[in-house]
Design a protein around this motif. Structure first.
Motif, PDB file in Angstrom:
ATOM      1  N   ALA A   1      38.253  43.170  40.235  1.00 19.17           N
ATOM      2  CA  ALA A   1      38.304  41.761  39.837  1.00 19.17           C
ATOM      3  C   ALA A   1      37.963  40.927  41.063  1.00 19.17           C
ATOM      4  CB  ALA A   1      39.687  41.390  39.314  1.00 19.17           C
ATOM      5  N   SER A   2      37.202  39.866  40.852  1.00 15.57           N
ATOM      6  CA  SER A   2      36.858  38.999  41.973  1.00 15.57           C
ATOM      7  C   SER A   2      37.739  37.754  41.951  1.00 15.57           C
ATOM      8  CB  SER A   2      35.373  38.626  41.914  1.00 15.57           C
ATOM      9  OG  SER A   2      35.067  38.063  40.664  1.00 15.57           O
TER      10      SER A   2
ATOM     11  N   GLY B   1      41.734  38.895  43.564  1.00 17.75           N
ATOM     12  CA  GLY B   1      40.882  40.012  43.198  1.00 17.75           C
ATOM     13  C   GLY B   1      41.118  41.247  44.054  1.00 17.75           C
TER      14      GLY B   1
END
Length: 131
Positions: free
Chosen positions: A57-58, A62
């Motif tokens: 996940a950014s 993240g």
């Protein structure tokens, strides 16, 4: 011989398992703990995401996390993804053309036996065994 890519992928898996969290772990934290270049880990992590070993996940919170529990991952699947086949000779690799010498080959049974031992060892070893 296994490359740094395969060995580092195992270290990432172990590191994520040790965090024992549903939170995403920043790659920079893994890189620091494992003393591995963050740039190199980015390449490895992308392959691991494509191979569905981890999810990323950014953004502010993240990072990466495991998709499954550590005991549900075999060392073999990690190595297979990062290194390719365990086959010790070309004729045993997946999708290999049948060797025209297979019926005469005096060493084929030895290579098959070694291949099975190697696969069994790595596929029966779980990430949780390495914690």
């Amino acid at each position: 011989m296994f490359s740094t890519k395969g060995r580092y992928a195992l270290r990432v898996m172990i590191d994520l398992a040790q965090q024992d969290s549903d939170d995403f772990v920043p790659l920079k934290d893994i890189a620091e703990r494992q003393d591995i270049s963050k740039k190199y880990l980015e390449i490895i992590a992308k392959e691991m995401v494509r191979g569905k070993l981890i999810v990323g996940a950014s953004g502010k919170h993240g990072g990466y996390r495991l998709v499954r529990r550590p005991e549900e991952y075999s060392v073999g699947e990690v190595i297979d993804l990062m290194e390719g086949t365990f086959a010790p000779v070309v004729c045993l690799a997946c999708n290999a053309e049948e060797c025209p010498r297979a019926d005469k080959c005096k060493t084929l049974s030895m290579w098959k036996e070694f291949y099975e031992i190697e696969k069994e060892f790595f596929y029966n070893k779980k990430i949780s065994d390495l914690l």
